[in-house]
Write a protein that holds these residues in place. Structure first.
Motif, PDB file in Angstrom:
ATOM      1  N   SER A  83       0.808  -1.214   0.000  1.00  0.00           N
ATOM      2  CA  SER A  83       0.000   0.000   0.000  1.00  0.00           C
ATOM      3  C   SER A  83       0.844   1.268   0.000  1.00  0.00           C
ATOM      4  N   ARG A  84       2.111   1.151   0.370  1.00  0.00           N
ATOM      5  CA  ARG A  84       2.991   2.314   0.435  1.00  0.00           C
ATOM      6  C   ARG A  84       4.342   1.991  -0.204  1.00  0.00           C
ATOM      7  N   PRO A  85       4.356   1.771  -1.511  1.00  0.00           N
ATOM      8  CA  PRO A  85       5.607   1.384  -2.170  1.00  0.00           C
ATOM      9  C   PRO A  85       6.691   2.459  -2.090  1.00  0.00           C
ATOM     10  N   PHE A  86       6.304   3.702  -1.850  1.00  0.00           N
ATOM     11  CA  PHE A  86       7.293   4.772  -1.763  1.00  0.00           C
ATOM     12  C   PHE A  86       8.248   4.575  -0.586  1.00  0.00           C
ATOM     13  N   GLU A  87       7.819   3.849   0.432  1.00  0.00           N
ATOM     14  CA  GLU A  87       8.680   3.643   1.593  1.00  0.00           C
ATOM     15  C   GLU A  87       9.966   2.918   1.210  1.00  0.00           C
ATOM     16  N   ARG A  88       9.845   1.913   0.380  1.00  0.00           N
ATOM     17  CA  ARG A  88      11.027   1.155  -0.042  1.00  0.00           C
ATOM     18  C   ARG A  88      11.995   2.074  -0.788  1.00  0.00           C
ATOM     19  N   GLU A  89      11.442   2.911  -1.665  1.00  0.00           N
ATOM     20  CA  GLU A  89      12.274   3.832  -2.438  1.00  0.00           C
ATOM     21  C   GLU A  89      12.974   4.837  -1.508  1.00  0.00           C
ATOM     22  N   MET A  90      12.238   5.387  -0.570  1.00  0.00           N
ATOM     23  CA  MET A  90      12.824   6.365   0.355  1.00  0.00           C
ATOM     24  C   MET A  90      13.894   5.752   1.233  1.00  0.00           C
ATOM     25  N   LYS A  91      13.662   4.539   1.679  1.00  0.00           N
ATOM     26  CA  LYS A  91      14.672   3.862   2.497  1.00  0.00           C
ATOM     27  C   LYS A  91      15.937   3.603   1.685  1.00  0.00           C
ATOM     28  N   ALA A  92      15.762   3.217   0.425  1.00  0.00           N
ATOM     29  CA  ALA A  92      16.921   2.985  -0.447  1.00  0.00           C
ATOM     30  C   ALA A  92      17.715   4.275  -0.631  1.00  0.00           C
ATOM     31  N   PHE A  93      17.009   5.372  -0.853  1.00  0.00           N
ATOM     32  CA  PHE A  93      17.703   6.645  -1.015  1.00  0.00           C
ATOM     33  C   PHE A  93      18.364   7.078   0.294  1.00  0.00           C
ATOM     34  N   GLY A  94      17.722   6.810   1.408  1.00  0.00           N
ATOM     35  CA  GLY A  94      18.321   7.122   2.701  1.00  0.00           C
ATOM     36  C   GLY A  94      19.655   6.417   2.898  1.00  0.00           C
TER      37      GLY A  94
ATOM     38  N   ALA B  66       5.947  11.097   4.749  1.00  0.00           N
ATOM     39  CA  ALA B  66       7.009  10.525   5.584  1.00  0.00           C
ATOM     40  C   ALA B  66       7.491  11.533   6.622  1.00  0.00           C
ATOM     41  N   VAL B  67       7.664  12.779   6.209  1.00  0.00           N
ATOM     42  CA  VAL B  67       8.115  13.816   7.134  1.00  0.00           C
ATOM     43  C   VAL B  67       7.103  14.000   8.264  1.00  0.00           C
ATOM     44  N   GLN B  68       5.843  14.121   7.901  1.00  0.00           N
ATOM     45  CA  GLN B  68       4.809  14.346   8.904  1.00  0.00           C
ATOM     46  C   GLN B  68       4.716  13.183   9.888  1.00  0.00           C
ATOM     47  N   GLU B  69       4.777  11.969   9.366  1.00  0.00           N
ATOM     48  CA  GLU B  69       4.708  10.795  10.245  1.00  0.00           C
ATOM     49  C   GLU B  69       5.895  10.750  11.189  1.00  0.00           C
ATOM     50  N   GLN B  70       7.063  11.078  10.688  1.00  0.00           N
ATOM     51  CA  GLN B  70       8.242  11.032  11.540  1.00  0.00           C
ATOM     52  C   GLN B  70       8.227  12.147  12.571  1.00  0.00           C
ATOM     53  N   LYS B  71       7.661  13.279  12.228  1.00  0.00           N
ATOM     54  CA  LYS B  71       7.522  14.354  13.216  1.00  0.00           C
ATOM     55  C   LYS B  71       6.629  13.895  14.374  1.00  0.00           C
TER      56      LYS B  71
ATOM     57  N   ILE C 277      11.236   6.237   8.273  1.00  0.00           N
ATOM     58  CA  ILE C 277      11.610   5.954   6.891  1.00  0.00           C
ATOM     59  C   ILE C 277      12.870   6.732   6.510  1.00  0.00           C
ATOM     60  N   LEU C 278      12.937   7.978   6.931  1.00  0.00           N
ATOM     61  CA  LEU C 278      14.052   8.854   6.582  1.00  0.00           C
ATOM     62  C   LEU C 278      15.153   8.732   7.638  1.00  0.00           C
ATOM     63  N   PRO C 279      16.417   8.854   7.209  1.00  0.00           N
ATOM     64  CA  PRO C 279      17.526   8.779   8.172  1.00  0.00           C
ATOM     65  C   PRO C 279      17.465   9.916   9.196  1.00  0.00           C
ATOM     66  N   ARG C 280      17.959   9.657  10.377  1.00  0.00           N
ATOM     67  CA  ARG C 280      17.947  10.668  11.444  1.00  0.00           C
ATOM     68  C   ARG C 280      18.682  11.948  11.030  1.00  0.00           C
ATOM     69  N   LYS C 281      19.780  11.808  10.300  1.00  0.00           N
ATOM     70  CA  LYS C 281      20.509  13.002   9.854  1.00  0.00           C
ATOM     71  C   LYS C 281      19.619  13.887   8.983  1.00  0.00           C
ATOM     72  N   VAL C 282      18.798  13.266   8.153  1.00  0.00           N
ATOM     73  CA  VAL C 282      17.872  14.015   7.307  1.00  0.00           C
ATOM     74  C   VAL C 282      16.788  14.656   8.166  1.00  0.00           C
ATOM     75  N   ILE C 283      16.315  13.933   9.151  1.00  0.00           N
ATOM     76  CA  ILE C 283      15.286  14.463  10.043  1.00  0.00           C
ATOM     77  C   ILE C 283      15.796  15.707  10.775  1.00  0.00           C
ATOM     78  N   ARG C 284      17.050  15.691  11.165  1.00  0.00           N
ATOM     79  CA  ARG C 284      17.610  16.887  11.829  1.00  0.00           C
ATOM     80  C   ARG C 284      17.602  18.088  10.879  1.00  0.00           C
ATOM     81  N   MET C 285      17.919  17.854   9.629  1.00  0.00           N
ATOM     82  CA  MET C 285      17.866  18.928   8.636  1.00  0.00           C
ATOM     83  C   MET C 285      16.449  19.425   8.438  1.00  0.00           C
TER      84      MET C 285
END
Length: 92
Positions: free
Chosen positions: A12-23, A68-73, A79-87
């Motif tokens: 249902s959320r195929p973008f997660e795999r892509e985002m994790k790969a990019f992370g 992804a940003v909103q969920e992690q907030k 999904i996104l790396p912590r370093k990205v979340i800090r940015m």
């Protein structure tokens, strides 16, 4: 049961795999992280993030990234790396 939930989310959320790969790519390339960190605001950050991913054959939409940003907030679905979340915290 956990396996079924993971399968459901992947379907249902195929973008997660892509985002994790990019992370993973980002974490392995400090120059890319520096380039992202140099973005002055939210729009520039999003544009750079999407462009960098696309250059590497990874595709997800602006809307997917915002989900992804909103969920992690809210402390969900890391999904996104912590370093990205800090940015993100500095810009969003």
């Amino acid at each position: 049961m956990l396996e079924k939930a993971l399968q459901r989310d992947a379907e249902s959320r195929p973008f997660e795999r892509e985002m994790k790969a990019f992370g993973e790519i980002l974490l392995g390339d400090p120059a890319l992280l520096d380039k992202l960190d140099a973005t002055p605001d939210k729009k520039a950050f999003i544009d750079a993030y999407l462009a960098m991913a696309k250059e590497r054959g990874i595709h997800f939409s602006r809307e997917d990234l915002m989900i992804a940003v909103q969920e992690q907030k809210q402390g969900q679905d890391w999904i996104l790396p912590r370093k990205v979340i800090r940015m993100i915290a500095d810009r969003f």
